[in-house]
Design a protein around this motif. Sequence first.
Motif, PDB file in Angstrom:
ATOM      1  N   ALA B 107       0.827  -1.197   0.000  1.00  0.00           N
ATOM      2  CA  ALA B 107       0.000   0.000   0.000  1.00  0.00           C
ATOM      3  C   ALA B 107       0.866   1.253   0.000  1.00  0.00           C
ATOM      4  O   ALA B 107       0.386   2.350  -0.245  1.00  0.00           O
ATOM      5  N   SER B 108       2.146   1.060   0.284  1.00  0.00           N
ATOM      6  CA  SER B 108       3.083   2.185   0.310  1.00  0.00           C
ATOM      7  C   SER B 108       4.444   1.665  -0.114  1.00  0.00           C
ATOM      8  O   SER B 108       4.657   0.452  -0.183  1.00  0.00           O
ATOM      9  N   ILE B 109       5.357   2.572  -0.345  1.00  0.00           N
ATOM     10  CA  ILE B 109       6.693   2.122  -0.714  1.00  0.00           C
ATOM     11  C   ILE B 109       7.356   1.377   0.443  1.00  0.00           C
ATOM     12  O   ILE B 109       8.087   0.400   0.225  1.00  0.00           O
ATOM     13  N   PRO B 169     -20.889   8.142  -6.676  1.00  0.00           N
ATOM     14  CA  PRO B 169     -20.618   8.408  -5.260  1.00  0.00           C
ATOM     15  C   PRO B 169     -19.186   8.067  -4.834  1.00  0.00           C
ATOM     16  O   PRO B 169     -18.526   7.228  -5.451  1.00  0.00           O
ATOM     17  N   ALA B 170     -18.770   8.724  -3.775  1.00  0.00           N
ATOM     18  CA  ALA B 170     -17.486   8.410  -3.146  1.00  0.00           C
ATOM     19  C   ALA B 170     -17.566   7.009  -2.543  1.00  0.00           C
ATOM     20  O   ALA B 170     -18.622   6.571  -2.097  1.00  0.00           O
ATOM     21  N   THR B 171     -16.457   6.285  -2.556  1.00  0.00           N
ATOM     22  CA  THR B 171     -16.377   4.957  -1.930  1.00  0.00           C
ATOM     23  C   THR B 171     -15.010   4.882  -1.250  1.00  0.00           C
ATOM     24  O   THR B 171     -14.269   5.865  -1.240  1.00  0.00           O
ATOM     25  N   TRP B 172     -14.666   3.695  -0.752  1.00  0.00           N
ATOM     26  CA  TRP B 172     -13.330   3.523  -0.173  1.00  0.00           C
ATOM     27  C   TRP B 172     -12.254   3.766  -1.243  1.00  0.00           C
ATOM     28  O   TRP B 172     -11.126   4.116  -0.932  1.00  0.00           O
ATOM     29  N   ARG B 173     -12.624   3.585  -2.514  1.00  0.00           N
ATOM     30  CA  ARG B 173     -11.656   3.805  -3.586  1.00  0.00           C
ATOM     31  C   ARG B 173     -11.254   5.271  -3.738  1.00  0.00           C
ATOM     32  O   ARG B 173     -10.252   5.584  -4.384  1.00  0.00           O
ATOM     33  N   THR B 174     -12.072   6.166  -3.220  1.00  0.00           N
ATOM     34  CA  THR B 174     -11.767   7.588  -3.376  1.00  0.00           C
ATOM     35  C   THR B 174     -10.984   8.161  -2.196  1.00  0.00           C
ATOM     36  O   THR B 174     -10.851   9.361  -2.056  1.00  0.00           O
ATOM     37  N   THR B 175     -10.480   7.289  -1.358  1.00  0.00           N
ATOM     38  CA  THR B 175      -9.608   7.705  -0.249  1.00  0.00           C
ATOM     39  C   THR B 175      -8.355   6.833  -0.223  1.00  0.00           C
ATOM     40  O   THR B 175      -8.435   5.628  -0.474  1.00  0.00           O
ATOM     41  N   GLY B 176      -7.253   7.441   0.112  1.00  0.00           N
ATOM     42  CA  GLY B 176      -6.017   6.674   0.284  1.00  0.00           C
ATOM     43  C   GLY B 176      -5.210   6.619  -1.004  1.00  0.00           C
ATOM     44  O   GLY B 176      -5.708   6.175  -2.036  1.00  0.00           O
ATOM     45  N   ASP B 177      -3.965   7.006  -0.916  1.00  0.00           N
ATOM     46  CA  ASP B 177      -3.094   7.029  -2.096  1.00  0.00           C
ATOM     47  C   ASP B 177      -3.058   5.685  -2.811  1.00  0.00           C
ATOM     48  O   ASP B 177      -2.995   5.619  -4.035  1.00  0.00           O
ATOM     49  N   THR B 218     -15.857  13.477   0.295  1.00  0.00           N
ATOM     50  CA  THR B 218     -14.764  14.193  -0.344  1.00  0.00           C
ATOM     51  C   THR B 218     -13.787  13.162  -0.906  1.00  0.00           C
ATOM     52  O   THR B 218     -13.562  12.122  -0.288  1.00  0.00           O
ATOM     53  N   VAL B 219     -13.235  13.482  -2.055  1.00  0.00           N
ATOM     54  CA  VAL B 219     -12.253  12.582  -2.660  1.00  0.00           C
ATOM     55  C   VAL B 219     -10.867  13.010  -2.205  1.00  0.00           C
ATOM     56  O   VAL B 219     -10.484  14.164  -2.400  1.00  0.00           O
ATOM     57  N   THR B 220     -10.143  12.103  -1.605  1.00  0.00           N
ATOM     58  CA  THR B 220      -8.836  12.501  -1.070  1.00  0.00           C
ATOM     59  C   THR B 220      -7.671  11.855  -1.813  1.00  0.00           C
ATOM     60  O   THR B 220      -6.529  11.995  -1.403  1.00  0.00           O
ATOM     61  N   ASN B 221      -7.964  11.161  -2.864  1.00  0.00           N
ATOM     62  CA  ASN B 221      -6.844  10.673  -3.671  1.00  0.00           C
ATOM     63  C   ASN B 221      -7.005  11.122  -5.127  1.00  0.00           C
ATOM     64  O   ASN B 221      -7.965  11.811  -5.484  1.00  0.00           O
TER      65      ASN B 221
END
Lengths: 365, 365, 365, 365
Positions: B107-109, B169-177, B218-221
């Motif tokens: 999920a991250s480097i 709509p926003a979902t879990w996909r719209t948050t988190g890099d 809100t979309v954060t990614n």
Amino acid sequence: MTEIGIGIVGGGYMGKAHAVAMAAVGAVFDTKLRPRLEMVCASTPASAERYRAAFGFARATDDWRVLVNDPAVQAIIIASPQETHREIALAAFALSKPVFCEKPLGASIDDSRAMTAAAAGQVNMSGFNYIRTPASQFARQLIADGTIGDITWFRGEHTEDFFADPARPATWRTTGDANGTMGDLAPHMINAALALIGPIASLVAMVETVHATRPGGTVTNDDHAQMMCRFANGCMGQMYFSRTAHGRKMGYAYEITGTKGAIRFDQEDQNALWLYRAEGPEATRGFTKILTGPAHPDYAAFCQGPGHGTGYQDQIIIEARDFLRAIETGAPVWPTFQDGLDVAQVVAATFASAQTKSWVDVSKF
Amino acid sequence: MTEIGIGIVGGGYMGKAHAVAMAAVGAVFDTKLRPRLEMVCASTPASAERYRAAFGFARATDDWRVLVNDPAVQAIIIASPQETHREIALAAFALSKPVFCEKPLGASIDDSRAMTAAAAGQVNMSGFNYIRTPASQFARQLIADGTIGDITWFRGEHTEDFFADPARPATWRTTGDANGTMGDLAPHMINAALALIGPIASLVAMVETVHATRPGGTVTNDDHAQMMCRFANGCMGQMYFSRTAHGRKMGYAYEITGTKGAIRFDQEDQNALWLYRAEGPEATRGFTKILTGPAHPDYAAFCQGPGHGTGYQDQIIIEARDFLRAIETGAPVWPTFQDGLDVAQVVAATFASAQTKSWVDVSKF
Amino acid sequence: MTEIGIGIVGGGYMGKAHAVAMAAVGAVFDTKLRPRLEMVCASTPASAERYRAAFGFARATDDWRVLVNDPAVQAIIIASPQETHREIALAAFALSKPVFCEKPLGASIDDSRAMTAAAAGQVNMSGFNYIRTPASQFARQLIADGTIGDITWFRGEHTEDFFADPARPATWRTTGDANGTMGDLAPHMINAALALIGPIASLVAMVETVHATRPGGTVTNDDHAQMMCRFANGCMGQMYFSRTAHGRKMGYAYEITGTKGAIRFDQEDQNALWLYRAEGPEATRGFTKILTGPAHPDYAAFCQGPGHGTGYQDQIIIEARDFLRAIETGAPVWPTFQDGLDVAQVVAATFASAQTKSWVDVSKF
Amino acid sequence: MTEIGIGIVGGGYMGKAHAVAMAAVGAVFDTKLRPRLEMVCASTPASAERYRAAFGFARATDDWRVLVNDPAVQAIIIASPQETHREIALAAFALSKPVFCEKPLGASIDDSRAMTAAAAGQVNMSGFNYIRTPASQFARQLIADGTIGDITWFRGEHTEDFFADPARPATWRTTGDANGTMGDLAPHMINAALALIGPIASLVAMVETVHATRPGGTVTNDDHAQMMCRFANGCMGQMYFSRTAHGRKMGYAYEITGTKGAIRFDQEDQNALWLYRAEGPEATRGFTKILTGPAHPDYAAFCQGPGHGTGYQDQIIIEARDFLRAIETGAPVWPTFQDGLDVAQVVAATFASAQTKSWVDVSKF
Ligand SMILES: NC(=O)C1=CN([C@@H]2O[C@H](COP(=O)(O)OP(=O)(O)OC[C@H]3O[C@@H](n4cnc5c(N)ncnc54)[C@H](O)[C@@H]3O)[C@@H](O)[C@H]2O)C=CC1
Ligand SMILES: NC(=O)C1=CN([C@@H]2O[C@H](COP(=O)(O)OP(=O)(O)OC[C@H]3O[C@@H](n4cnc5c(N)ncnc54)[C@H](O)[C@@H]3O)[C@@H](O)[C@H]2O)C=CC1
Ligand SMILES: NC(=O)C1=CN([C@@H]2O[C@H](COP(=O)(O)OP(=O)(O)OC[C@H]3O[C@@H](n4cnc5c(N)ncnc54)[C@H](O)[C@@H]3O)[C@@H](O)[C@H]2O)C=CC1
Ligand SMILES: NC(=O)C1=CN([C@@H]2O[C@H](COP(=O)(O)OP(=O)(O)OC[C@H]3O[C@@H](n4cnc5c(N)ncnc54)[C@H](O)[C@@H]3O)[C@@H](O)[C@H]2O)C=CC1
């Protein structure tokens, strides 16, 4: 119907195209002004005379000043190399003669600026022919109409392959920024970007020579270049320009995404525009391949049948129609020298960004 | 022929794809190891049981540790969300069990780095399926063979439109890099760039959210992103990634120019590769549309007829064949976790460049 | 979930395809019946054993009677050469076992008639896989929905090029009507014509051998054939079939014109259907390239992403799902042996018309 | 350079196209003879005068005899409806004036025969413009060169959709065989078939009216038609012609298979020719999309850049060049009236076959 004497400087690739266009435009568009091929100018007396005879001009000269000053020459088309554009245009404007100048406007941004300044209050036009196809004019309409919503992304390219072969010898084209890919090819697509999306606020770019040496010499200008940019309206974009793109013969192509749809176009199939609209059931959505026809801008004058197609020469005829209209009304017809200067600014910013390896503000150039 | 017990974590989009692949791969490729669908794991007991029954697993669990630790589970496929990848992989490697992990690696480097470190000496593989089509494998061959000469330019994109509609709509996909376009879609095309051209030395990028608010949040990614880059071998490139590209359903596409030719590919027509060779008379040059067939990598096992076509599911079957081969031989089969990490590094560099609005060295990440 | 023992006669091109399909279908479609690969039959003990091991069957035999009679074999797939179809099918029906038979139904119209008669009241299905792609199923829906209005014209082709090279040696495929183009390839497209448009009332045809001699022998069956026809609903049509069509690898293609629109399809790009609707302003009309996705028949089970694509093998999995459903419900699932016979009738009429050089009534055959 | 006075009968679709062509041809092709737009003729004095002014003719008339007899009119282009062709051509030949006649040659086979007889020893030319594109000329060359070997199959179509909408009212176009699809559209593609493959020996055809009644009247001629044929050289072929083919705007398309390769072309993308050559490794075979350029017939005069494209109007300019050359040399330039008659014979045979529902010998007509 009034005749107007046309003088063309240059009898090469574009000199011929404009000569043909001026011969045909009256019949195609039933123009009020009817061009008379008055004089052609080329580098030598022999070539000038050859062009005169071939294209049907009344007279020939190897001195563009003679052409500009001739009273029977009432409007001037500059189709000679970029370094000559400035002097000729300024001389013509000094006599208040209408000027159509091939792209790029000047050989440098200074030239372009001087030319645009001189063009103030004069009939002036810039030679961006590709944006004048029925398909690309229609793309502009679709965007203006909001058919694809707010634009969120733009990709453009102008790619050809006439210098892709490393064995192709060096020529005058391989020296001088004005003759490299940024100077010579990029202006068309930059003009398209500005026309379709709007001004570019900032950009970051790479410019490079792919084949630094060629038989017969060193290459001192760029083979290909690319940029990423932010348009003033917030839209993000990327562009690529190349004369070494194997397989691409007329790769003037763009993809535009909006909030309601998308447009795709490739000049290699210039009579088709691809439109996606996010409407109706998912099951029947897709890109629609629209063939240009009488329902699209400037097509009907060439042919009553849709899908029958226009070609390169027809673009120049459309330009001729507009130049004549500009002369007739005294009002500028888009694209003007100012549009040429806008492009030049982006070109200058591109070189600067590539050199500093950083983002640059286009307005600073 | 030896049986091997397979455990899959996740029963959604990719969990199913891998279950089908494991059911089919033996018959398709006549593999030495024959998979037995031993256990599937999902978030809840009910969903796990549903997947078990549907896909034909012997057992189900809602605790991945149970799956990993089960002695009958001899190899593990991680097809759960990115945040879960690291922990599961590390637990499996601790037991020396082979791991196939869906993209993106972590999920991250940091996750990716830890996972790659743990993979040392273990059987490990990364889920970059698109590079495994017959067409893209053939593209790699053509480049390796020198068919198109030295590569001078690369353009890649991974574009889809599942978030193009602002009303979605926003979902879990719209948050988190890790769930944005750079985290979720870009890895496929970055992997392609690395596989086709080689390591990326430096890049400059833009990353942005097109629709910052959506019904429900809100979309954060990021919705889309683009970069320009310099490959270690000197080649220049540009890429674009988007989940808001109206009209693009599987826009995994690339164009590669070399000194002797060019290649074009678009996953939306995955059974065709376009090849231009600068050979023979000009009059017969052009892009050749090659339909994949038994003459191309990994095609013949699916069908004896050229042009008959492979599809998405077949790519996963090809991955399954390679994972089994890796298990059988103990030797890693490309692409490994290291390849996943290489991609993660480019992703990290992309975010950094976008934030600093400057060129960055990929090796610094 | 109930297991069912599957026996496949033939382990070649199609025997393998059906074996893979039976291995995968449960996981793909969550079928009620779950196939168990019980027995495979091939010409020799050695080849049968090889197929058994490769595809994962429990047992092998070189005698199809053993397979048919085996109590653990509860359903039979015939994937052996056309001359064997009749005897095997009749034996299976005699035991009331469900039969799926590869196209063409029989080696002759007599065979097909006998097989269809024997199929009465039995579970039976014909192997027309191409009509089962999401795209072609969707085409059928569009026509049924009236989206393109009343059909006025149909053009179909099934063209490949595996015998285009005159230097390719003669084989068993170059002898026997059932193995020529009309016997082997045409049935697919004739089936499509019947499925998309309806019964063919009359036709006129040409059938010929392009390369009468090949290394190793004389060719005694047809290389290519064409027909014009009148469908029972009045629609006019034309078809072409060839195994010598250079460049065509899977040229199963059709164009359908209706009073409100048109459809175009080419199996070489099997994930795209082109739809034209005579709606809205002329300026935005054109063929829309629809990429198949979850919104289209039978796609979602393979992949949640539109444009990600299905392939040849997936068609056979769709057939497997339907065969299982037919067994489960006892009700025939289209296309049945009757559909195979309908095709055989058109094939017989084609040969007759070509010989008499005249229009013929299909109902006479 | 000598001037020649041109008279055009008709100022509509084609009258304009020829006027533009005559204005442009000198500059495009540097012709020896230079056209002077001397006189235009139309049905009424007002329309004739309107055309005169619009196209730039010196004089206008509403009586074609005046035009034909005028001494300053030295060559005649017939661009009026088919029923007028015969009388005008005969009058012109009687004065030994060169005649270019639009397709179809006459309104009937009798007309065509009479016109061809009268054309003996005279400068005469037929208006088959589509075969004159750089792409189709190149296709002819490729076939002549043996690039695709011996031709084994031909498929041609000329399909448009201007009468696809049943609500489109009846006009003069919906009456009279010469104005139906066989009379009006089919000649182009039949001419292509003859030019590309050679004479047609025999054929069987269907001809029908799709929409027998339209607002304002009954339709008495054909909407679409199809044929199968045997060429004199043994090649088998099929053709389709339609004015009700929804979605097709300029569907002049052909596919040609030979023993060594294949050619595909569609006029809707008139600047591309697709060539398949059965050469080299299977893995790199496919249809090559060749973009027309200076390396192809008659392209360079329009543009120095490949892929930049020619359009419909350019075809007429090519015809103008050839007509002038024919006048200059006194030698006929292909295609002549004889070619128009050859087409008319096939048209007559088509109608006869459709009526008798049988194969017919073309030579009998
Ligand atoms: N819009 C378009 O699609 C294109 C635009 N261009 C532009 O058109 C212009 C001309 O380019 P080409 O026609 O390709 O060049 P070319 O080399 O084919 O022809 C140049 C002509 O200018 C004449 N010339 C050169 N120096 C001159 C001088 N000092 N005085 C008078 N005549 C002189 C030459 O004798 C020759 O006739 C350039 O600005 C070029 O960038 C060129 C090609 C395509
Ligand atoms: N290679 C490719 O083409 C694609 C790869 N992916 C990757 O595959 C992975 C899974 O994605 P999708 O299948 O689309 O997701 P999904 O949402 O369809 O399925 C996720 C599955 O994981 C299970 N799960 C979630 N948390 C869990 C936990 N803590 N323990 C056990 N199971 C858990 C869920 O119950 C569900 O069955 C992701 O890493 C994604 O990036 C996804 C789609 C395409
Ligand atoms: N639906 C489709 O797309 C296709 C359908 N077909 C059809 O499938 C059938 C099989 O064709 P292919 O698989 O191409 O042939 P193949 O030659 O690849 O395989 C034939 C198999 O049948 C076995 N066989 C032959 N005679 C037998 C006998 N008397 N008893 C038991 N086994 C016997 C052979 O050992 C071999 O395993 C044919 O009817 C053919 O028309 C073939 C190819 C594609
Ligand atoms: N080669 C091609 O691509 C095409 C060829 N054609 C052919 O061109 C010819 C003209 O067709 P269009 O231009 O479409 O027709 P149109 O209806 O647009 O124009 C016909 C012209 O002929 C004039 N005319 C009619 N009767 C006349 C008479 N008795 N005397 C003098 N003038 C008369 C009319 O006033 C009008 O100016 C036809 O033979 C047609 O088949 C038409 C369209 C395309």
